[in-house]
Enzyme design. Sequence first.
Site, PDB file in Angstrom:
ATOM      1  N   ARG A  90      55.711  21.329  42.794  1.00 59.06           N
ATOM      2  CA  ARG A  90      55.698  21.617  44.231  1.00 59.06           C
ATOM      3  C   ARG A  90      57.121  21.930  44.662  1.00 59.06           C
ATOM      4  NH1 ARG A  90      51.243  22.515  43.901  1.00 59.06           N
ATOM      5  NH2 ARG A  90      49.434  21.698  45.005  1.00 59.06           N
TER       6      ARG A  90
ATOM      7  N   GLU B 299      56.449  27.489  51.583  1.00 61.47           N
ATOM      8  CA  GLU B 299      55.387  28.483  51.355  1.00 61.47           C
ATOM      9  C   GLU B 299      54.571  28.645  52.631  1.00 61.47           C
ATOM     10  OE1 GLU B 299      53.021  27.646  47.883  1.00 61.47           O
ATOM     11  OE2 GLU B 299      54.783  27.149  46.703  1.00 61.47           O
TER      12      GLU B 299
ATOM     13  N   HIS C  99      53.312  31.015  43.333  1.00 60.39           N
ATOM     14  CA  HIS C  99      52.371  29.884  43.219  1.00 60.39           C
ATOM     15  C   HIS C  99      51.065  30.309  42.528  1.00 60.39           C
ATOM     16  CE1 HIS C  99      51.171  25.797  45.160  1.00 60.39           C
ATOM     17  NE2 HIS C  99      50.597  25.952  43.974  1.00 60.39           N
TER      18      HIS C  99
HETATM   19  P1  NAD Z   1      49.042  14.132  37.072  1.00 62.36           P
HETATM   20  O1  NAD Z   1      48.742  13.181  38.157  1.00 62.36           O
HETATM   21  O2  NAD Z   1      48.143  14.197  35.886  1.00 62.36           O
HETATM   22  O3  NAD Z   1      50.519  13.885  36.516  1.00 62.36           O
HETATM   23  C1  NAD Z   1      51.622  13.636  37.348  1.00 62.36           C
HETATM   24  C2  NAD Z   1      52.485  12.624  36.629  1.00 62.36           C
HETATM   25  O4  NAD Z   1      53.695  12.451  37.366  1.00 62.36           O
HETATM   26  C3  NAD Z   1      51.827  11.230  36.543  1.00 62.36           C
HETATM   27  O5  NAD Z   1      51.715  10.834  35.188  1.00 62.36           O
HETATM   28  C4  NAD Z   1      52.780  10.323  37.318  1.00 62.36           C
HETATM   29  O6  NAD Z   1      52.891   9.044  36.724  1.00 62.36           O
HETATM   30  C5  NAD Z   1      54.073  11.102  37.214  1.00 62.36           C
HETATM   31  N1  NAD Z   1      55.055  10.763  38.230  1.00 62.36           N
HETATM   32  C6  NAD Z   1      54.855  10.346  39.502  1.00 62.36           C
HETATM   33  N2  NAD Z   1      56.035  10.169  40.114  1.00 62.36           N
HETATM   34  C7  NAD Z   1      57.000  10.495  39.200  1.00 62.36           C
HETATM   35  C8  NAD Z   1      58.409  10.519  39.236  1.00 62.36           C
HETATM   36  N3  NAD Z   1      59.087  10.189  40.329  1.00 62.36           N
HETATM   37  N4  NAD Z   1      59.075  10.893  38.127  1.00 62.36           N
HETATM   38  C9  NAD Z   1      58.403  11.251  37.008  1.00 62.36           C
HETATM   39  N5  NAD Z   1      57.065  11.233  36.908  1.00 62.36           N
HETATM   40  C10 NAD Z   1      56.371  10.871  38.003  1.00 62.36           C
HETATM   41  O7  NAD Z   1      49.149  15.567  37.758  1.00 62.36           O
HETATM   42  P2  NAD Z   1      49.092  16.993  37.033  1.00 62.36           P
HETATM   43  O8  NAD Z   1      47.692  17.470  36.995  1.00 62.36           O
HETATM   44  O9  NAD Z   1      49.865  16.944  35.778  1.00 62.36           O
HETATM   45  O10 NAD Z   1      49.853  17.874  38.130  1.00 62.36           O
HETATM   46  C11 NAD Z   1      51.257  17.740  38.338  1.00 62.36           C
HETATM   47  C12 NAD Z   1      51.668  18.522  39.571  1.00 62.36           C
HETATM   48  O11 NAD Z   1      51.478  19.906  39.307  1.00 62.36           O
HETATM   49  C13 NAD Z   1      50.800  18.200  40.791  1.00 62.36           C
HETATM   50  O12 NAD Z   1      51.548  17.472  41.716  1.00 62.36           O
HETATM   51  C14 NAD Z   1      50.416  19.530  41.380  1.00 62.36           C
HETATM   52  O13 NAD Z   1      50.856  19.613  42.707  1.00 62.36           O
HETATM   53  C15 NAD Z   1      51.157  20.546  40.529  1.00 62.36           C
HETATM   54  N6  NAD Z   1      50.312  21.706  40.250  1.00 62.36           N
HETATM   55  C16 NAD Z   1      50.805  22.949  40.456  1.00 62.36           C
HETATM   56  C17 NAD Z   1      50.021  24.073  40.208  1.00 62.36           C
HETATM   57  C18 NAD Z   1      50.572  25.451  40.411  1.00 62.36           C
HETATM   58  O14 NAD Z   1      49.811  26.347  40.747  1.00 62.36           O
HETATM   59  N7  NAD Z   1      51.859  25.682  40.192  1.00 62.36           N
HETATM   60  C19 NAD Z   1      48.703  23.914  39.753  1.00 62.36           C
HETATM   61  C20 NAD Z   1      48.219  22.633  39.517  1.00 62.36           C
HETATM   62  C21 NAD Z   1      49.035  21.534  39.771  1.00 62.36           C
END
Ligand code: NAD
Length: 322
Positions: free
Chosen positions: A247, A276, A294
């Site tokens: 994000r 965005e 995105h």
């Molecule tokens: P997820 O919940 O499986 O994994 C996120 C991980 O981050 C978790 O394991 C959590 O413990 C960890 N975390 C939380 N706070 C943290 C910190 N301060 N430092 C390090 N690690 C931390 O989520 P995911 O499915 O892997 O998605 C991750 C991110 O990707 C989401 O927040 C989502 O917004 C983003 N995303 C972006 C797109 C895109 O189009 N670019 C698409 C899907 C998801």
Amino acid sequence: MIRILANDGIDAAGKQMLTDAGFEVSTTKIPQEKLITGLNEGMFDAILVRSATKVTKQALDGCPRLKLIGRAGVGMDNIDVNYAVSKGIKVINTPDASSQSVAELVFAHLYGMARFLHDSNRLMPQQGAVKFDELKKKYANGRELKGKTLGIVGFGRIGQAVAAIALGTGMKVLAYDPFIASADIFLQIDGHLGLSITIKTVEFKALLQNSDFITLHVPHSEGSMPLITAKDFNLMKTGVGIVNAARGGVISEQDLLDALNTGRVAFAGIDVFANEPHPLQALLNHPAVSLSPHIGASTIEAQERIGVELAKKVIAFFAHNS
Ligand code: NAD
């Protein structure tokens, strides 16, 4: 009949599942400022969104008929989830469907940037025919990813999907996640289970200091402070490459620009932006930034999985709540 507004669209397979199950599905976009009126006039029972439509406290208060909010994707930062839940409105998302697509986009940025494709794609149309040799020289010092260390911040679904590709390409992986001590990464070869590699997470500082490339996969809630700021850039190796497909708010964009200008960061691949859909122009113009609007989950495969997963959850919800 239950009426569903898919305001940011829905994959055809998911829409078909919903209509086959007897739901009426509209994909006619209602602009954000007319959302409350549109939801009420259309008598919608559920709204499905991607990242564009915001489902705010005002929308939730203004639409008493709404029983379900579906997020086609992972991040829920465009939905006031806590308020929805407090009003008894169910919120669902599709967390698993897009991990592989986001992970592959990370590598599209990494491979592209390591060979200056982000810059050569900008300059070749204007200069390729007259300054071919100068450009060839400019891009002479590309880098291989094999053998380099990739730091993965956030070792959840996407972080682990990124690790699988990294290990497959011969990279070393450092992962940081305060909530995960280790994860088993399965490498599939030709569709079969090939190898399981256990990655133990490391301290944040160790990751920042020892990675050649860093990619961010953490959640972000609107208004919270960026995880990566100037003090973190100062710990990184000079010439590091960074990717943010999490994000926009996860990284301080101004501090990133400063780090790019001093050369601390050699290049950055950015899929997500703080403001965005109106990203910071200086970031868009920077020659060392590889850009995408995105599109992490924007593949045919992920959108189909998302649509189907969402449709199944909507059908299951209304089977028990109508
Ligand atoms: P997820 O919940 O499986 O994994 C996120 C991980 O981050 C978790 O394991 C959590 O413990 C960890 N975390 C939380 N706070 C943290 C910190 N301060 N430092 C390090 N690690 C931390 O989520 P995911 O499915 O892997 O998605 C991750 C991110 O990707 C989401 O927040 C989502 O917004 C983003 N995303 C972006 C797109 C895109 O189009 N670019 C698409 C899907 C998801």
